[in-house]
Write a protein that holds these residues in place. Sequence first.
Motif, PDB file in Angstrom:
ATOM      1  N   SER A 217     -44.018  -2.195 107.141  1.00  0.00           N
ATOM      2  CA  SER A 217     -43.147  -0.994 107.930  1.00  0.00           C
ATOM      3  C   SER A 217     -41.734  -0.634 107.264  1.00  0.00           C
ATOM      4  CB  SER A 217     -42.927  -1.086 109.451  1.00  0.00           C
ATOM      5  OG  SER A 217     -44.138  -1.761 109.961  1.00  0.00           O
ATOM      6  N   LEU A 218     -41.181  -1.612 106.418  1.00  0.00           N
ATOM      7  CA  LEU A 218     -39.682  -1.325 105.928  1.00  0.00           C
ATOM      8  C   LEU A 218     -39.673  -0.302 105.023  1.00  0.00           C
ATOM      9  CD1 LEU A 218     -38.431  -5.155 105.582  1.00  0.00           C
ATOM     10  CD2 LEU A 218     -37.998  -3.362 107.405  1.00  0.00           C
ATOM     11  N   PRO A 219     -38.817   0.546 105.038  1.00  0.00           N
ATOM     12  CA  PRO A 219     -39.000   1.599 104.110  1.00  0.00           C
ATOM     13  C   PRO A 219     -39.044   1.221 102.556  1.00  0.00           C
ATOM     14  CG  PRO A 219     -36.574   1.521 105.384  1.00  0.00           C
ATOM     15  CD  PRO A 219     -37.494   0.427 105.896  1.00  0.00           C
ATOM     16  N   ASN A 220     -38.128   0.079 102.151  1.00  0.00           N
ATOM     17  CA  ASN A 220     -38.340  -0.364 100.803  1.00  0.00           C
ATOM     18  C   ASN A 220     -37.680  -1.730 100.521  1.00  0.00           C
ATOM     19  OD1 ASN A 220     -35.508   0.371 101.578  1.00  0.00           O
ATOM     20  ND2 ASN A 220     -34.880   0.982  99.511  1.00  0.00           N
ATOM     21  N   PRO A 221     -38.610  -2.551 101.292  1.00  0.00           N
ATOM     22  CA  PRO A 221     -38.449  -4.115 100.931  1.00  0.00           C
ATOM     23  C   PRO A 221     -37.962  -4.435  99.584  1.00  0.00           C
ATOM     24  CG  PRO A 221     -40.716  -3.855 101.173  1.00  0.00           C
ATOM     25  CD  PRO A 221     -40.145  -2.394 101.475  1.00  0.00           C
TER      26      PRO A 221
END
Length: 367
Positions: A217-221
Amino acid sequence: MSHAVPSKIDERYSRQVLFRGIGAEGQRKIDEARVAIVGCGATGSALAGLLARAGVGRLRIIDRDYVEPSNLQRQSLFDEADAAESLPKAVAATRKIATFNSQIVVEPKVGDLVPSNIEALLEGIDLILDGTDNFETRYLINDYAIERSRPWIYSAAVGSYAVTMNVLAGQTACLACLFPDSPHGMVETCETSGILNSVVNLVASIAATEALKLLVSLPNPGAEAPAKGGDFLAALKRCATQNHLRQTLLSFDVWTNEHAEISAAKPRPGCRACGKRDFIHLAGEGRPHITLCGRNSVQIHERQRPIDFAEMDRRLQPHGTVRHNDFVLKFWREPYEITLFPDGRAIINGTTDAAVARSLYARYVGS
Ligand SMILES: [Zn+2]
């Protein structure tokens, strides 16, 4: 007609990519993610093993201890040779992971996570996982994670009982919302109350699954400058609502079958950490002072932990020689001698290393 030959990486993760909660895009994010596991005992081993097999691209394993024979019952990344060599757990775990997933990067960090090094040890990390055995370190992680808006997952297990909670800065309750102060008095530890390996694997499985939900779910890990502020909080919120991320403190006892969930969906108004942003543990104020004393001793200036000497004597009997009177309890376990006072203060003879002293205190007294 040509057939594309699937790359090794595709084949390795194919069953996970087929799962609709992950998919190809989710697997890409998992591969780019950077996850720190603080403490690599039983829970940390299980978390590291699961996430390494799931393909988390960069794992940082932070641990202050060395492998011992009594670890092998539950600490799944270690074997008899590691115990015979007394390898640092972070190093042994890294070597073991390389035998089943050489495609990811594992960074071992042998040391104690403390206020003066937390910045360096957790730099660039997307998600912090708790494999520790003490509240002192957990409060430190909580302060750091809230201050930096980093997600972390609290996990703990002792006896047949375990507890876990996701902490999303500003979105959910934090550790200090639910437990404003560390436990006082006698604390159960795995050394004194024992532990079942099954409850460790259960809590690690739940926490590792929550970790995967978060990472996809993180935008840009893995970005050089991880998203911060509004964007990141909005992403965490989406993540919590759309991705089934648990927003409770979950506890269960695998022996008695008791389980409970307490809502942790909202921060507690007035919370020291996430409300008032008073980060006493990050500032180093929330922990007992430690000093060298004598030629080969370390003193832990704890005063908040009244000790019941008769009970402590009983708990320590299986681990070494114990003697006590009304004023002092002495515990000998080669090569250490621990002198404990009624208010919880301790002198640990046999080392000048604060990390070793802290580890012994966490294991035998509880912190
Ligand atoms: Zn809070």
